[in-house]
Every structure is written in structure tokens, then in C-alpha cells.
Design an enzyme around this catalytic site. Structure first.
Site, short mmCIF file in Angstrom:
data_model
loop_
_atom_site.label_atom_id
_atom_site.label_comp_id
_atom_site.label_asym_id
_atom_site.label_seq_id
_atom_site.Cartn_x
_atom_site.Cartn_y
_atom_site.Cartn_z
N SER A 28 0.82 -1.22 0.00
CA SER A 28 0.00 0.00 0.00
C SER A 28 0.85 1.26 0.00
O SER A 28 1.80 1.40 0.78
CB SER A 28 -0.92 0.01 1.22
N LYS A 78 -13.69 -4.36 3.09
CA LYS A 78 -14.67 -3.33 2.76
C LYS A 78 -16.09 -3.71 3.19
O LYS A 78 -16.86 -2.87 3.64
CB LYS A 78 -14.61 -2.99 1.28
#
Length: 289
Positions: A28, A78
Site C-alpha cells: 500500500s 470493505k
């Protein structure tokens, strides 16, 4: 559309910790992007990277103290973040996905910044409206891509996916946002010319040259959500056919800017002070890796 819950603009000044969670997470670039933004904004906030999986997410979230301001969530968290959110913005409600949690005294508030990230990334490439489009893949990112295309005015979207049953959710979502969704299988893609293709496959997804070239020949502009394995098989096909394409780096950058808005003021639609300078610093950080 009202996207954010009321009463979130004033946040505790002592809440200064932020992080991105996911599994895997080592790749990331969010820490670099957010750190660059907070330097420009003269905010002494920390932004960490932590590997958190589905099994440990509820426990780790519950362990956070008042020093935490917010979280960025990537796969596979998510849906779990959506379930954990006390309130959800309109885009999160449509997609069933939360990639941003604003942590307040009355609980976490969920947002989906992938949708505006896609819209703004396409805008940066000169694509400000879309008629017909194609989405390659039918996972979680595809839901955000579909809502983004609806916001750009798209009226017909074809989904190319290996599992036709995965498209059913997108067909129903299309009805909700006023977009006709049609399915096409990899081995028999009934391809029409489209203005935009959004690829939502993982970076290591296997795509044959024949399938990739067929998609490129009828695909218009390609926005590929992948940024760490560029060019992807689809990106290479677009290059072979001389068609314009962009990696997911612009999407990452733009969705992160919306996250910064949320963490600073609680509203995804209110620009930051000196936002141009913030965006420039974030772009430099993204390009520096």
C-alpha cells in the site's frame, strides 16, 4: 444526494492516529500519500500500515482508543467495514462497500471514496462523461466502478466476468442507479465499441492475449484499478493496439484525497484549504515510489 451524516465537521483535536488496514497490505502507498497531505496541511498526524484480516477485524477495531481519527480499508475488509459503520454515505449504501471509517465518540462512520476516486481519475484523463462502458471483473471494485459510471452519465454497461452468477448483483445495482447492465463471458464476449473500460481484476489475474486484444479493440479508454503490477495483461493489450490507458495510481491518489477531506472535516465533498497544493504533494509522493 446527501453523502455524509450530519454533525461530523468538528472532530476532537487530540485524535491524531490514522492507518490503512488490509490483507495483504505491504504494497500500500497510502501512508506516503497521506503523510504528504498532512505535511502541507501542517497537521501532526500519524498514518500507519497494518495487516488486518477478516477474522481479526472486529476485535482490532474495538480495541482502538480515543486517539484514533480514522481508517482506510482495502481488501478484504470493505464489507466488514460496511457492517461495522454506524452510518454510511450514499455511495457506500449503493455499493455495500466502505473503504473509509471516520472514528468519532458516537461510533465509526463509513464512506466509499473509491467511487469519486474513479470519477476524478477519469476526469484527470479528460473523460468527464460516458455513454457506453465496460467493466472487466465482477468483484467489490466493480460495484464502485458501476456507480462511478452512473455518476458520469453512463446508460449501458457491459460486465465481462468469469462467473456469470457474480453479475446478478451488478444487474440489480444497475437498475437502482439507472444503468442497463449486460453480461458477457470471457470465452464468448459479445463486444460492442464502448467509450471507457474499467478493469477491476487483481494484478496477477491471468488473461489470454486473445481475450485482452479483443477487449482492447473495442474498449475505448482503459482505466485499470491495478497500480502495483503495471502494465497488466490488459494494459499491455491496450499498448499493443495504440489505445490510451492509465493504471490505478490516479484512482488511488484521488480516492485518498477524498479520504483526507473526510479525516480533516468529516465531509467528502468539501475541498480542503489549498487543495491544489495538497494534491500536488500527494502526486509527488505517489510518483516517487
Amino acid at each position: 444526494m446527501v453523502l455524509g451524516p450530519p454533525g461530523l465537521r468538528v472532530l476532537s483535536s487530540d485524535a491524531t492516529r490514522l492507518a490503512v488496514w488490509g490483507d495483504p497490505i505491504a504494497h500500500s502507498r497510502s501512508p506516503q500519500l497521506h503523510a504528504a497531505a498532512y505535511r502541507v496541511l501542517d497537521l501532526e498526524w500519524s498514518y500507519e500500515r497494518r495487516r488486518v484480516d477478516m477474522a481479526t477485524f472486529p476485535e482490532v477495531l474495538a480495541s482502538l482508543d480515543h486517539g484514533w481519527r480514522g481508517l482506510s480499508l482495502t481488501m478484504p475488509l470493505k464489507a466488514a467495514a460496511f457492517a461495522a459503520a454506524r452510518t454510511r454515505d450514499g455511495r457506500a449504501r449503493l455499493t455495500g462497500a466502505v473503504n473509509t471509517l471516520l472514528l468519532t465518540a458516537d461510533g465509526p462512520h463509513g464512506f466509499n471514496t473509491d467511487v469519486p476516486g474513479i470519477v476524478d481519475a477519469l476526469g484527470d484523463e479528460g473523460v468527464t462523461s460516458v455513454g457506453t462502458a465496460r467493466i472487466v471483473g465482477a468483484g467489490a471494485t466493480a460495484t464502485s466502478a458501476l456507480v462511478a459510471l452512473a455518476e458520469l452519465g453512463s446508460h449501458h454497461v457491459q460486465i465481462v466476468a468469469r462467473r456469470p452468477e457474480a453479475i446478478a448483483e451488478l444487474v440489480a445495482m444497475g437498475e437502482e442507479v439507472g444503468v442497463t447492465v449486460a453480461a458477457a463471458a470471457w470465452d464468448e464476449p459479445r463486444l460492442d465499441d464502448v467509450a471507457v473500460t474499467i478493469a477491476t481484476l487483481p494484478g496477477g489475474a491471468q488473461v489470454t492475449d486473445a481475450a485482452a486484444d479483443a477487449l482492447a479493440a473495442h474498449g475505448g479508454f482503459l482505466l485499470d484499478a491495478v497500480y502495483g503490477h503495471w502494465p497488466t495483461a490488459l494494459g499491455a493489450a491496450w499498448d499493443r493496439t495504440g489505445r490510451p490507458a492509465a493504471s490505478g495510481l490516479g484512482m488511488l491518489l484521488r480516492q485518498a484525497l477524498v479520504q483526507v477531506r473526510i479525516f480533516v472535516a468529516g465531509d467528502p465533498d468539501v475541498p480542503l484549504g489549498d487543495e491544489d497544493a495538497v494534491l500536488a504533494a500527494m502526486r509527488d509522493a505517489a510518483m516517487g515510489d
